[in-house]
Design a protein around this motif. Structure first.
Motif, PDB file in Angstrom:
ATOM      1  N   GLY A 282     -13.287 -27.290  24.603  1.00  0.00           N
ATOM      2  CA  GLY A 282     -14.378 -27.591  25.517  1.00  0.00           C
ATOM      3  C   GLY A 282     -15.715 -27.229  24.864  1.00  0.00           C
ATOM      4  O   GLY A 282     -15.793 -26.274  24.106  1.00  0.00           O
ATOM      5  N   PHE A 283     -16.717 -28.016  25.129  1.00  0.00           N
ATOM      6  CA  PHE A 283     -18.042 -27.678  24.613  1.00  0.00           C
ATOM      7  C   PHE A 283     -19.092 -28.307  25.531  1.00  0.00           C
ATOM      8  O   PHE A 283     -18.796 -29.217  26.289  1.00  0.00           O
ATOM      9  CB  PHE A 283     -18.231 -28.159  23.164  1.00  0.00           C
ATOM     10  CG  PHE A 283     -18.144 -29.640  22.993  1.00  0.00           C
ATOM     11  CD1 PHE A 283     -16.916 -30.283  22.904  1.00  0.00           C
ATOM     12  CD2 PHE A 283     -19.294 -30.402  22.922  1.00  0.00           C
ATOM     13  CE1 PHE A 283     -16.839 -31.660  22.756  1.00  0.00           C
ATOM     14  CE2 PHE A 283     -19.229 -31.782  22.764  1.00  0.00           C
ATOM     15  CZ  PHE A 283     -17.996 -32.407  22.683  1.00  0.00           C
ATOM     16  N   ALA A 284     -20.284 -27.755  25.468  1.00  0.00           N
ATOM     17  CA  ALA A 284     -21.351 -28.286  26.328  1.00  0.00           C
ATOM     18  C   ALA A 284     -22.665 -28.380  25.573  1.00  0.00           C
ATOM     19  O   ALA A 284     -23.157 -29.458  25.285  1.00  0.00           O
ATOM     20  CB  ALA A 284     -21.511 -27.423  27.576  1.00  0.00           C
ATOM     21  N   CYS A 285     -23.242 -27.239  25.218  1.00  0.00           N
ATOM     22  CA  CYS A 285     -24.591 -27.269  24.652  1.00  0.00           C
ATOM     23  C   CYS A 285     -24.613 -27.738  23.200  1.00  0.00           C
ATOM     24  O   CYS A 285     -25.599 -28.290  22.742  1.00  0.00           O
ATOM     25  CB  CYS A 285     -25.231 -25.893  24.753  1.00  0.00           C
ATOM     26  SG  CYS A 285     -24.522 -24.669  23.619  1.00  0.00           S
ATOM     27  N   SER A 286     -23.528 -27.487  22.476  1.00  0.00           N
ATOM     28  CA  SER A 286     -23.429 -27.819  21.047  1.00  0.00           C
ATOM     29  C   SER A 286     -24.493 -27.130  20.212  1.00  0.00           C
ATOM     30  O   SER A 286     -24.797 -27.570  19.104  1.00  0.00           O
ATOM     31  CB  SER A 286     -23.511 -29.336  20.808  1.00  0.00           C
ATOM     32  OG  SER A 286     -22.436 -29.972  21.441  1.00  0.00           O
ATOM     33  N   GLU A 287     -25.076 -26.075  20.713  1.00  0.00           N
ATOM     34  CA  GLU A 287     -26.100 -25.373  19.942  1.00  0.00           C
ATOM     35  C   GLU A 287     -25.982 -23.862  20.073  1.00  0.00           C
ATOM     36  O   GLU A 287     -26.956 -23.146  19.898  1.00  0.00           O
ATOM     37  CB  GLU A 287     -27.488 -25.874  20.321  1.00  0.00           C
ATOM     38  CG  GLU A 287     -27.781 -25.839  21.789  1.00  0.00           C
ATOM     39  CD  GLU A 287     -29.099 -26.527  22.134  1.00  0.00           C
ATOM     40  OE1 GLU A 287     -29.709 -27.156  21.256  1.00  0.00           O
ATOM     41  OE2 GLU A 287     -29.517 -26.407  23.291  1.00  0.00           O
ATOM     42  N   GLY A 288     -24.787 -23.395  20.403  1.00  0.00           N
ATOM     43  CA  GLY A 288     -24.541 -21.960  20.324  1.00  0.00           C
ATOM     44  C   GLY A 288     -25.140 -21.120  21.418  1.00  0.00           C
ATOM     45  O   GLY A 288     -25.375 -19.930  21.220  1.00  0.00           O
ATOM     46  N   VAL A 289     -25.349 -21.720  22.556  1.00  0.00           N
ATOM     47  CA  VAL A 289     -25.978 -20.932  23.601  1.00  0.00           C
ATOM     48  C   VAL A 289     -25.179 -20.791  24.891  1.00  0.00           C
ATOM     49  O   VAL A 289     -25.392 -19.844  25.632  1.00  0.00           O
ATOM     50  CB  VAL A 289     -27.393 -21.452  23.914  1.00  0.00           C
ATOM     51  CG1 VAL A 289     -28.341 -21.185  22.772  1.00  0.00           C
ATOM     52  CG2 VAL A 289     -27.372 -22.913  24.218  1.00  0.00           C
ATOM     53  N   CYS A 290     -24.279 -21.699  25.176  1.00  0.00           N
ATOM     54  CA  CYS A 290     -23.642 -21.661  26.504  1.00  0.00           C
ATOM     55  C   CYS A 290     -22.329 -20.899  26.526  1.00  0.00           C
ATOM     56  O   CYS A 290     -21.884 -20.473  27.581  1.00  0.00           O
ATOM     57  CB  CYS A 290     -23.419 -23.074  27.016  1.00  0.00           C
ATOM     58  SG  CYS A 290     -22.111 -23.969  26.166  1.00  0.00           S
ATOM     59  N   GLY A 291     -21.663 -20.767  25.404  1.00  0.00           N
ATOM     60  CA  GLY A 291     -20.406 -20.018  25.361  1.00  0.00           C
ATOM     61  C   GLY A 291     -19.172 -20.844  25.661  1.00  0.00           C
ATOM     62  O   GLY A 291     -18.054 -20.344  25.599  1.00  0.00           O
ATOM     63  N   THR A 292     -19.334 -22.121  25.937  1.00  0.00           N
ATOM     64  CA  THR A 292     -18.189 -22.938  26.339  1.00  0.00           C
ATOM     65  C   THR A 292     -17.167 -23.101  25.220  1.00  0.00           C
ATOM     66  O   THR A 292     -15.968 -23.166  25.480  1.00  0.00           O
ATOM     67  CB  THR A 292     -18.682 -24.331  26.791  1.00  0.00           C
ATOM     68  OG1 THR A 292     -19.681 -24.160  27.785  1.00  0.00           O
ATOM     69  CG2 THR A 292     -17.555 -25.182  27.337  1.00  0.00           C
ATOM     70  N   CYS A 293     -17.615 -23.153  23.976  1.00  0.00           N
ATOM     71  CA  CYS A 293     -16.701 -23.483  22.872  1.00  0.00           C
ATOM     72  C   CYS A 293     -16.103 -22.250  22.214  1.00  0.00           C
ATOM     73  O   CYS A 293     -15.575 -22.336  21.110  1.00  0.00           O
ATOM     74  CB  CYS A 293     -17.454 -24.302  21.820  1.00  0.00           C
ATOM     75  SG  CYS A 293     -18.720 -23.331  20.985  1.00  0.00           S
ATOM     76  N   GLN A 294     -16.148 -21.128  22.884  1.00  0.00           N
ATOM     77  CA  GLN A 294     -15.691 -19.867  22.301  1.00  0.00           C
ATOM     78  C   GLN A 294     -14.183 -19.908  21.982  1.00  0.00           C
ATOM     79  O   GLN A 294     -13.380 -20.295  22.829  1.00  0.00           O
ATOM     80  CB  GLN A 294     -15.964 -18.758  23.297  1.00  0.00           C
ATOM     81  CG  GLN A 294     -15.735 -17.365  22.780  1.00  0.00           C
ATOM     82  CD  GLN A 294     -16.234 -16.330  23.781  1.00  0.00           C
ATOM     83  OE1 GLN A 294     -16.387 -16.641  24.968  1.00  0.00           O
ATOM     84  NE2 GLN A 294     -16.478 -15.150  23.332  1.00  0.00           N
ATOM     85  N   VAL A 320     -15.456 -16.770  17.934  1.00  0.00           N
ATOM     86  CA  VAL A 320     -16.466 -17.585  17.242  1.00  0.00           C
ATOM     87  C   VAL A 320     -16.865 -18.765  18.134  1.00  0.00           C
ATOM     88  O   VAL A 320     -16.037 -19.289  18.885  1.00  0.00           O
ATOM     89  CB  VAL A 320     -15.917 -18.080  15.880  1.00  0.00           C
ATOM     90  CG1 VAL A 320     -14.709 -18.995  16.049  1.00  0.00           C
ATOM     91  CG2 VAL A 320     -16.996 -18.770  15.056  1.00  0.00           C
ATOM     92  N   MET A 321     -18.134 -19.139  18.061  1.00  0.00           N
ATOM     93  CA  MET A 321     -18.613 -20.350  18.737  1.00  0.00           C
ATOM     94  C   MET A 321     -18.485 -21.493  17.744  1.00  0.00           C
ATOM     95  O   MET A 321     -19.270 -21.608  16.792  1.00  0.00           O
ATOM     96  CB  MET A 321     -20.073 -20.181  19.163  1.00  0.00           C
ATOM     97  CG  MET A 321     -20.291 -19.081  20.138  1.00  0.00           C
ATOM     98  SD  MET A 321     -19.381 -19.364  21.656  1.00  0.00           S
ATOM     99  CE  MET A 321     -19.119 -17.674  22.133  1.00  0.00           C
ATOM    100  N   VAL A 322     -17.514 -22.340  17.965  1.00  0.00           N
ATOM    101  CA  VAL A 322     -17.188 -23.324  16.938  1.00  0.00           C
ATOM    102  C   VAL A 322     -18.190 -24.471  16.844  1.00  0.00           C
ATOM    103  O   VAL A 322     -18.184 -25.217  15.870  1.00  0.00           O
ATOM    104  CB  VAL A 322     -15.759 -23.878  17.141  1.00  0.00           C
ATOM    105  CG1 VAL A 322     -14.734 -22.763  17.069  1.00  0.00           C
ATOM    106  CG2 VAL A 322     -15.639 -24.644  18.460  1.00  0.00           C
ATOM    107  N   CYS A 323     -19.075 -24.616  17.831  1.00  0.00           N
ATOM    108  CA  CYS A 323     -20.024 -25.734  17.782  1.00  0.00           C
ATOM    109  C   CYS A 323     -21.076 -25.569  16.700  1.00  0.00           C
ATOM    110  O   CYS A 323     -21.641 -26.548  16.232  1.00  0.00           O
ATOM    111  CB  CYS A 323     -20.697 -25.935  19.129  1.00  0.00           C
ATOM    112  SG  CYS A 323     -21.802 -24.573  19.576  1.00  0.00           S
ATOM    113  N   CYS A 324     -21.357 -24.315  16.336  1.00  0.00           N
ATOM    114  CA  CYS A 324     -22.488 -24.110  15.427  1.00  0.00           C
ATOM    115  C   CYS A 324     -22.171 -23.163  14.273  1.00  0.00           C
ATOM    116  O   CYS A 324     -22.887 -23.159  13.283  1.00  0.00           O
ATOM    117  CB  CYS A 324     -23.682 -23.557  16.200  1.00  0.00           C
ATOM    118  SG  CYS A 324     -23.349 -21.976  16.982  1.00  0.00           S
TER     119      CYS A 324
HETATM  120  S1  FES Z   1     -20.845 -25.567  23.078  1.00  0.00           S
HETATM  121 FE1  FES Z   1     -22.253 -24.141  23.864  1.00  0.00          FE
HETATM  122  S2  FES Z   1     -21.949 -22.416  22.594  1.00  0.00           S
HETATM  123 FE2  FES Z   1     -20.808 -23.950  21.684  1.00  0.00          FE
END
Ligand code: FES
Length: 336
Positions: A282-294, A320-324
């Motif tokens: 799962g991912f949302a912000c794709s910039e390391g801020v929301c925590g969804t991709c932890q 790790v936040m895999v989006c960034c």
């Molecule tokens: S998708 Fe938001 S922190 Fe990675």
């Protein structure tokens, strides 16, 4: 506001986005109304489709909004959590928008049906606190609005320090004017005052819980000032990323539970590689801020690029936040 969230700076626990138990991950919502709040800021009021209900939410929660395939953004819920018939999000048109706020401002109209997630809360209000101090910069006011509604309902003592560059671009002043504890400053107006963050933090008693949401620079200054406070009393929420996403590649991911090995190539993120390999992330912000991709880390050392984890959590390398983020070691073993 577009939101990203992180737990109390003093806590060692790793925050995982909290979704209401039993709530569906994806919801349809109708745009009931669009309300102008200030220059560049609209409130979008969303309602459930006929015969359906929205899951309840708690103060400080956000929803993820699916805008187009591959474009999802997170926004704080700005309305009173006791309102079960609507979600309200405040969206500021960011001049440098990569598509999120621009898409909403240009395309969302009353009557349309949009896709959202169930509410998640990584910026929860400590409802038992005897004193709550809210500090907001710009559109960072939005999570504070649901917190204020809840604190009022609980009869708790609270205060708000809200700073905006100019009155014309400061949203929700009408709501705040009902509340005497609000200290609203316009620091670029002629004769305007700057927020004395150091004084606010220094004056906070040890039992107070402090919440800060605003631009990264403001939050970093706040965190530095509040570093000596009792653990668990400092809470921040970033809403704009200042991260350089790791796309250097040249490492492999071992997915321990699924038994796969995935190479991360030059030019792609860890998330890109995982999604290409069919991993369900799962991912949302794709910039390391929301925590969804932890994702949990079992071996190896990530190259942390996010703003979600605390420095202590980054040093622990358990997640790790895999989006960034990337890898400092040739191999990372992930708990997926
Ligand atoms: S998708 Fe938001 S922190 Fe990675």
């Amino acid at each position: 506001m577009q939101t990203t969230v992180r737990p109390s700076a003093g806590e060692g626990a790793i925050a995982v986005p909290q979704t209401q138990a039993g709530a569906p991950e994806s919801l349809k919502a109708r745009i009931r109304a669009v309300r102008w709040e200030a220059e560049g800021i609209n409130t979008y009021e969303l309602e459930p489709l006929p015969g359906e209900r929205f899951p309840p939410f708690t103060a400080g929660a956000h929803i993820n909004v699916r805008l187009t395939p591959g474009l999802t953004r997170s926004y704080s819920l700005a309305n009173d959590p006791s309102q079960r018939d609507r979600y309200e999000i405040g969206v500021q048109l960011a001049p440098e928008s990569r598509g999120g706020s621009r898409h909403i401002h240009e395309n969302w109209r009353p009557g349309q049906v949009v896709e959202i997630s169930a509410p998640r809360n990584n910026f929860p209000l400590e409802e038992g606190a005897t004193r709550t101090i809210l500090i907001a910069g710009g559109i960072g006011i939005t999570p504070m609005l649901s917190m204020i509604a809840r604190l009022e309902a609980l009869g708790r003592r609270w205060e708000l320090h809200y700073v905006s560059r100019r009155r014309a671009i400061a949203g929700y002043l009408d709501r705040l004017e009902e509340h005497l504890p609000a200290n609203v400053l316009f620091d670029e107006e002629p004769g305007g005052l700057r927020l004395d963050l150091a004084a606010v933090v220094a004056a906070a008693p040890p039992e107070a819980h402090l919440y800060c949401c605003g631009p990264a620079g403001m939050i970093q200054a706040f965190e530095a000032l509040a570093a000596g406070r009792p653990p668990g009393t400092v809470h921040v929420e970033y809403f704009s990323a200042d991260v350089e996403v790791a796309i250097g590649g040249d490492y492999v991911l071992e997915l321990r539970r699924s038994g796969k090995t995935v190479a991360v190539q030059d030019g792609e993120t860890m998330l890109d590689a995982l999604l290409s390999a069919g991993a369900n992330i799962g991912f949302a912000c794709s910039e390391g801020v929301c925590g969804t991709c932890q994702v949990g880390v079992l071996e190896g050392v990530p190259d942390h690029r996010d703003q979600f984890l605390t420095e202590e959590e980054k040093r622990a390398n358990r997640t790790v936040m895999v989006c960034c983020s990337g890898s400092r070691t040739p191999k990372l073993v992930l708990d997926i």
